[in-house]
Write a protein that holds these residues in place. Structure first.
Motif: not given
Length: 458
Positions: A323, A326, A329, A333, A339-340, A342, A346, A359-361
């Motif tokens: 993504y 913000k 996200l 959600k 689950r991110e 981070k 994780d 999910i990840i940036h």
């Protein structure tokens, strides 16, 4: 673990040994850290180098380089100090008596100007040379102040020209102090580029002159290698999933695009300049937009619906979602239990198959992060203009060690800036591939270098 260098790795290590200035353009997964560490180890053993500075992204500085040193038997004699943490912790790490000092790129200015410790390194390694592509950045200016003090320099990257060939000037200025591409950016532009897009007397972009000999200028200190030429990469499918806005949703988007202002749900959305407009159009393409008070206003949920279809189509296999904003996200959600990714915890949980939807940036999915054990499907919910972040994120799953065919989906909102971003990424990739091909390493089949790896290990 015993290290038996592949022929291409022995070739690259030997190149570093033979070239005091070396640009090593390696795709993700080719082992650039162990290649460079093997050369460093040999140089220290020979007495040619005594104190090495490694500059890297934070995660890579903190984990990847120390892990590589500890992993390989032939590097056990190398000592290192990780220069991160508070100023006091960083200074203490600098004062340690050791072979390697590993620091994150954000602290280069502090190291040079504020640490109070003499810059007496005789070898410099820049992991992700592309992070020094801006000659106006503080890290670039600070490093150039001390660059003449260093006799050996290695630049490592897989994305040397993610925004075009103009990036190369600053990167190679750090390496050779302007010997090949010129001491000044203005001279580089004048010699190799023509004005492209402009507004009267202001030139916004440049394009390379026909037959510009940039590659020839840097060829003597540069080698490039691509993963597909040396590794058994898993099959890769790149897929675009188009979604369509309703007429009313498209009208909102087009109004903002054409008039720089639109009213949505009694809230006024303004774009003050071209950059602001592009940012807000990207937001709208994803489904939401921020107003002046940073409140998110829902425009559509077309991408969420398509995302749901893709997750269902995965039939229980883990998926990784990239993504950008913000509100992306928040929207994801609101519909899915995700689950991110981070922390190290994780990452471990993902690789052990404990996270069905992660999910990840892209900014946190960069260098040195291995996620290939946890899944093989990546979905781009929101796109990025950055070719480097795009390629690095894709390489978290599409890399050596991946056991499954990799599928990368891109959610594209038709008639929006999403389509321009995909075209821009393709153009940048073509430009970068031309550079990589021009300085591609020729191993003559690699045979002649197989004998070197034993010598390199000492």
């Amino acid at each position: 673990m015993k290290y038996k260098a592949h022929p291409y790795q022995a070739y690259a290590t030997n190149f570093i040994l033979e070239h005091p200035i070396a640009a090593i353009l390696l795709d993700m997964g080719l082992g650039k850290s162990v290649i460079t560490l093997t050369a460093i180890n040999k140089l220290i053993q020979q007495g040619q180098v005594h104190k090495v500075l490694v500059i890297a992204p934070l995660r890579v500085a903190k984990s990847t380089w120390p892990d590589e040193i500890q992993k390989w038997d032939h590097l056990k004699g190398l000592s290192y100090s990780v220069v991160i943490g508070s100023p006091a912790q960083r200074k203490a790490a600098l004062l340690a008596d050791t072979d390697l000092y590993i620091i994150n790129r954000e602290n280069v200015k502090w190291l040079v100007e504020d640490s109070g410790v003499a810059f007496d390194f005789d070898m410099l390694v820049i992991d992700e040379l592309s992070s020094f592509k801006s000659y106006q950045a503080k890290r670039f200016r600070s490093l150039m102040k001390v660059r003449p003090l260093v006799k050996r320099v290695v630049g490592l990257t897989g994305t040397p020209s993610s925004n075009g060939l103009m990036d190369l000037w600053a990167e190679f200025k750090v390496l050779d102090m302007g010997q090949r591409l010129g001491r000044y950016i203005s001279h580089y532009r004048e010699r190799y580029f023509l004005p492209d897009k402009r507004n009267q007397y202001v030139v916004w972009t440049y394009k390379p002159k026909p037959h510009a000999a940039i590659y020839d200028q840097i060829n003597d200190i540069t080698i490039s290698m691509r993963s597909k030429d040396y590794l058994q990469m898993p099959p890769l499918t790149m897929n675009q999933v188009k979604v369509n806005l309703s007429s009313s949703e498209q009208e909102v988007y087009d109004t903002l695009k054409n008039q720089l202002i639109v009213e949505v749900k009694h809230q006024q959305i303004n774009a003050l300049n071209a950059a602001s407009l592009a940012n807000k159009l990207c937001q709208m393409a994803n489904g939401c937009v921020y107003d002046e008070d940073k409140h998110q206003i829902l425009i559509h949920q077309r991408k969420l619906d398509a995302l749901e279809d893709l997750i269902e189509g995965a039939t229980g296999k883990p998926v990784l979602i990239a993504y950008w904003f913000k509100h992306d996200l928040a929207q994801i959600k609101s519909r899915f239990k995700v689950r991110e990714i981070k922390t190290a915890t994780d990452i471990k949980a993902w690789n052990e198959g404990q996270i069905p939807i992660a999910i990840i940036h892209p900014a946190s999915a960069g260098h040195g992060l291995n996620l290939q054990a946890g899944g093989s499907t990546l979905i781009w919910f929101g796109l990025t203009w950055s070719l480097e972040l795009y390629q690095q994120t894709n390489a978290r799953l599409w890399r050596q060690g991946q056991k499954q065919p990799v599928v990368i989906h891109h959610l594209i909102t038709s008639g929006t800036i999403d389509e321009q971003i995909m075209r821009a990424l393709a153009r940048k990739d073509k430009s970068q591939l031309a550079l990589i091909e021009a300085v591609k390493a020729e191993l003559n089949g690699g045979k002649e270098y197989e004998q070197h790896y034993v010598e390199l290990l000492g």
